[in-house]
Design an enzyme around this catalytic site. Structure first.
Site, PDB file in Angstrom:
ATOM      1  CB  CYS A 285      -0.999  -2.057  15.934  1.00 18.91           C
ATOM      2  SG  CYS A 285       0.404  -0.950  15.925  1.00 18.91           S
TER       3      CYS A 285
ATOM      4  NE  ARG B  50      -5.473  -4.423  12.191  1.00 17.66           N
ATOM      5  CZ  ARG B  50      -6.589  -3.716  12.179  1.00 17.66           C
ATOM      6  NH1 ARG B  50      -7.683  -4.248  11.665  1.00 17.66           N
ATOM      7  NH2 ARG B  50      -6.649  -2.498  12.662  1.00 17.66           N
TER       8      ARG B  50
ATOM      9  CD1 TRP C  57       3.036  -1.607   9.607  1.00 17.84           C
ATOM     10  CD2 TRP C  57       2.808   0.524  10.200  1.00 17.84           C
ATOM     11  NE1 TRP C  57       3.293  -0.833   8.507  1.00 17.84           N
ATOM     12  CE2 TRP C  57       3.165   0.481   8.839  1.00 17.84           C
ATOM     13  CE3 TRP C  57       2.613   1.771  10.789  1.00 17.84           C
ATOM     14  CZ2 TRP C  57       3.324   1.621   8.063  1.00 17.84           C
ATOM     15  CZ3 TRP C  57       2.773   2.912  10.019  1.00 17.84           C
ATOM     16  CH2 TRP C  57       3.129   2.825   8.670  1.00 17.84           C
TER      17      TRP C  57
ATOM     18  CG  ASN D 185      -4.170   0.142  16.219  1.00 15.43           C
ATOM     19  OD1 ASN D 185      -3.360   0.890  15.676  1.00 15.43           O
ATOM     20  ND2 ASN D 185      -5.231  -0.329  15.594  1.00 15.43           N
ATOM     21  N   GLY D 186      -2.317   2.811  17.762  1.00 15.60           N
ATOM     22  CA  GLY D 186      -2.554   4.255  17.691  1.00 15.60           C
ATOM     23  C   GLY D 186      -1.305   5.028  18.054  1.00 15.60           C
TER      24      GLY D 186
ATOM     25  CD  GLU E 154      -6.421   0.868  -7.963  1.00 12.60           C
ATOM     26  OE1 GLU E 154      -6.064   1.889  -7.364  1.00 12.60           O
ATOM     27  OE2 GLU E 154      -6.480  -0.242  -7.407  1.00 12.60           O
TER      28      GLU E 154
ATOM     29  CE  LYS F  22      -4.178  -2.830  -5.899  1.00 11.76           C
ATOM     30  NZ  LYS F  22      -5.184  -1.808  -5.804  1.00 11.76           N
TER      31      LYS F  22
ATOM     32  CD  GLU G 290      -0.859  -1.573  -3.206  1.00 15.33           C
ATOM     33  OE1 GLU G 290      -0.831  -1.452  -1.977  1.00 15.33           O
ATOM     34  OE2 GLU G 290      -1.887  -1.438  -3.875  1.00 15.33           O
TER      35      GLU G 290
ATOM     36  CG  HIS H  58       3.655  19.292 -22.117  1.00 15.68           C
ATOM     37  ND1 HIS H  58       3.790  20.354 -22.976  1.00 15.68           N
ATOM     38  CD2 HIS H  58       2.496  18.677 -22.475  1.00 15.68           C
ATOM     39  CE1 HIS H  58       2.754  20.406 -23.803  1.00 15.68           C
ATOM     40  NE2 HIS H  58       1.957  19.377 -23.525  1.00 15.68           N
TER      41      HIS H  58
ATOM     42  CE  LYS I  34      -7.438  -4.745   2.936  1.00 18.49           C
ATOM     43  NZ  LYS I  34      -7.369  -4.506   1.478  1.00 18.49           N
TER      44      LYS I  34
HETATM   45  C1  F6R Z   1      -4.023   0.014  -2.476  1.00 20.70           C
HETATM   46  C2  F6R Z   1      -4.758   0.093  -1.216  1.00 20.70           C
HETATM   47  C3  F6R Z   1      -4.725   1.377  -0.473  1.00 20.70           C
HETATM   48  C4  F6R Z   1      -6.116   1.706   0.117  1.00 20.70           C
HETATM   49  C5  F6R Z   1      -6.016   2.975   0.980  1.00 20.70           C
HETATM   50  C6  F6R Z   1      -7.368   3.371   1.543  1.00 20.70           C
HETATM   51  O1  F6R Z   1      -4.117  -1.256  -3.037  1.00 20.70           O
HETATM   52  O2  F6R Z   1      -5.356  -0.853  -0.773  1.00 20.70           O
HETATM   53  O3  F6R Z   1      -4.268   2.413  -1.273  1.00 20.70           O
HETATM   54  O4  F6R Z   1      -7.006   1.868  -0.936  1.00 20.70           O
HETATM   55  O5  F6R Z   1      -5.111   2.770   2.025  1.00 20.70           O
HETATM   56  O6  F6R Z   1      -7.879   2.389   2.384  1.00 20.70           O
HETATM   57  P1  F6R Z   1      -9.400   2.362   2.777  1.00 20.70           P
HETATM   58  O7  F6R Z   1     -10.175   2.102   1.534  1.00 20.70           O
HETATM   59  O8  F6R Z   1      -9.518   1.262   3.782  1.00 20.70           O
HETATM   60  O9  F6R Z   1      -9.731   3.707   3.346  1.00 20.70           O
END
Ligand code: F6R
Length: 595
Positions: free
Chosen positions: A2, A27, A73, A99-100, A471, A475, A478, A494, A590
């Site tokens: 949020c 966000r 959210w 937010n929360g 990683e 990417k 998502e 395996h 985010k």
């Molecule tokens: C993937 C991504 C997320 C963040 C994760 C941690 O592209 O952005 O997986 O890496 O949510 O977020 P932070 O680094 O803000 O703790």
């Protein structure tokens, strides 16, 4: 998660709030709403994007100089107009954005229902606003009403509140969720982060946990958690609005990929001679625990073998969300490295608190100065990536890697007498190699197109290449919604190799001493019909023609920084050709401030 924005000043609040909500879109959210104060508290809400809310507001322009805005959210209740914030108290005289999560909301709701309160939404926030109302009617005091409410709540929150009976003011309070107060001239703001108000002011007060602020256009008055007046200390942000805008790129993600040479350079420059931790602390540490989520976790997985190699100190990287539930063996004096771009991730914060309670020394790596993780850490170092707006991290991840290399070198120096000069030179060469890799985007677009049929995809590697594959796979999932799995190359046979069919794309990352072995594993999948693509910096002797992307070379330990770039482009273009919402992938936020 949020987003909250609030305005009090001389200007019309409506456009400032809508504009602020647009800045908070990154966000992640599924509905939005605003309250503007006039004779009454006027509400406007819409499911979907801020654009819908903005269209609605042009048909119904709310006038007034004070207001609150919110992007929601969903946690309690589906995204719809009724569940969207702001929520009003039963008599319509108090508005709340939140937010929360209020974890004990059912119990509080029953208590309020027994006093005659009626609920229209499925949200915990409507319980929050009616609880404030209940205590306001009891105490006739805005501060006391908020204090009593937050004392009753289990959970975490950032609140923005307006009382019709004190309608020039916005009240703000927070516990674990972020909230800052923007300090303008003749106008003041509240917001979840700096982005919605940075074009009006660069000066902020960073609200502490349990504080309650009354924000009017002339003044910010703050009570600490013991209700004693607190001095408002100004913090000035060192970036401006351009940093949070697209600057001609089609997406924030594309811009942020291109900002990586600078993000890595600035991070290295700032930390090259950094001690990170006192020598005694490093000498006495017997174990390192790394906690993080998502991409930050993947940076931690890269760091583990490097620290073990250079410093010969046992290192474990944990999912922050699992850490405190798996009884990690933490001894007093162990070091806990906490990695987080936002500095607000709830699971990472909880892991930090657990490690601290068990006696570990905390060293946090965050991108957002003043964030909760920053404030709760005895030692923090900063990635210098600037504001990262695209939900999928790119430049902050790259900056985290470079900082972790520097930390590993420093640990090696103290623990093993490592002469780190050559390694530092190599780290310093990374920005220009990343710059060079940015030119590869058209080649990668072609690779992405060649797999445009794919529904399932594998990315394989060994050692650091496996961490890089994890990683890359995250990417891709998502952004493009292609189901993808990262696999330790040797592990495929395996069981998982049974999933390989005619045309299944298998990407191999082969940059380490184990490259030949990874390629053998790739060839095993090719024999079963896989469609391969290789990312390597090695000269490989292949009997068959396989599409190969050639990476530049650096010390093997630092290769994940280079591998990341074409694989970020691969995810970006895979999403692009599928017409996905690149900067705001579905269901994602985010800053993940719930556990
Ligand atoms: C993937 C991504 C997320 C963040 C994760 C941690 O592209 O952005 O997986 O890496 O949510 O977020 P932070 O680094 O803000 O703790």
């Amino acid at each position: 998660m949020c987003g909250i924005v609030g305005y009090t000043g001389e200007k019309q609040a409506l456009n400032i709030l809508i504009d602020g909500l647009k800045k908070l879109e990154y966000r992640g959210y599924d509905s939005a709403g605003i309250t503007v104060v006039n004779e009454n508290l006027q509400n406007l809400k819409a499911k979907g994007k801020v654009k819908q809310l903005s269209d609605l507001s042009s048909q119904n322009p709310l006038t007034g100089n004070v207001g609150l805005g919110h992007t929601r959210w969903a946690t309690h209740g589906v995204p719809n107009d009724i569940n969207s914030h702001p929520h009003l108290s039963n008599d319509g005289k108090i508005a709340l954005v939140h937010n929360g999560i209020i974890e004990n909301y059912s119990e509080l709701k029953e208590k309020l229902q027994s006093k005659g309160y009626i609920f229209h939404s499925e949200t915990d926030t409507e319980v929050g606003v009616n609880l404030i109302d209940y205590y306001y009617k009891e105490t006739k005091d805005t501060f006391k009403a908020i204090r009593k409410t937050i004392n009753d709540i289990h959970g975490h929150f950032a609140f923005g509140v307006i009382f019709q009976e004190d309608k020039d003011a916005i009240y703000a309070t927070r516990l674990q969720n972020p909230l800052v107060i923007g300090l303008g001239k003749g106008e003041n703001f509240i917001a979840s982060d700096f982005t919605p108000t940075i074009s009006y002011t660069k000066d902020f007060y960073l609200l502490e946990e349990g504080e309650i602020a009354k924000v009017t256009k002339e003044k910010v008055f703050v009570l600490d958690e013991k209700d004693i007046e607190k001095q408002v200390v100004k913090y000035t942000v060192d970036w401006d609005i351009e940093a949070a805008e697209k600057g001609g790129y089609e997406h924030f993600m594309l811009k942020e990929i291109h900002e990586q040479p600078k993000a890595v350079l600035d991070t290295i420059k700032d930390n090259l001679n950094e001690q990170f931790l006192a020598e005694e602390v490093i000498k006495n540490a017997n174990k390192i625990h790394i906690v993080a989520c998502g991409s930050a976790l993947h940076a931690g997985l890269v760091a583990k073998p490097i620290i073990e190699k250079l410093a010969k100190i046992s290192t474990e990287t944990y999912y922050a969300s699992e850490f405190r539930y798996t009884n990690p063996l933490i001894n007093k004096g162990d070091i806990c490295i906490v990695i987080s771009q936002s500095g607000e991730t709830a699971d990472t914060l909880a892991a930090l608190r657990h490690a601290k309670k068990e006696g570990a020394i905390i060293l946090s790596i965050v991108n957002v100065l003043g964030s909760t993780i920053d404030r709760e850490s005895e030692n923090t170092v900063y990635t210098k990536a600037g504001p990262e707006i695209a939900v999928a991290t790119t430049k902050a991840y790259s900056a985290q890697l470079s900082l972790l290399y520097l930390i590993a070198c420093r640990l090696g120096e103290v623990k093993q007498g490592l002469d780190k000069k050559e390694l530092l030179e190599e780290i310093k060469s990374l920005p220009s190699k990343i710059e060079e890799l940015l030119k590869s985007k058209d080649d990668i677009l072609e690779y992405a197109k060649s797999f445009n049929y794919a529904k399932n995809l594998f990315i394989i590697g060994r050692g650091l290449d496996f961490a890089a594959a994890m990683e890359a796979s995250l990417k891709l999932k998502e952004l493009s919604y292609i189901h993808s799995e990262a696999y330790a190359a040797g592990e495929l046979k395996h069981g998982t190799i049974s999933l390989i069919e005619q045309g299944t794309p298998v990407l191999a990352i082969a940059t380490q001493a184990t490259a030949e072995k990874t390629i053998s594993n790739l060839l095993e999948t090719v024999s079963r019909g896989a469609s391969p693509l290789i990312f390597t910096n090695k000269e490989l002797n292949l009997d068959i023609d396989i599409k190969t992307f050639k990476l530049p070379t650096t010390n093997d330990m630092f290769m994940p920084s280079l591998t990341a770039i074409p694989l970020q482009f691969f995810s970006y273009y895979s999403a692009y050709i599928r017409d996905c919402d690149i900067d705001m992938p579905r269901n994602l936020a985010k800053s993940v401030t719930v556990e």
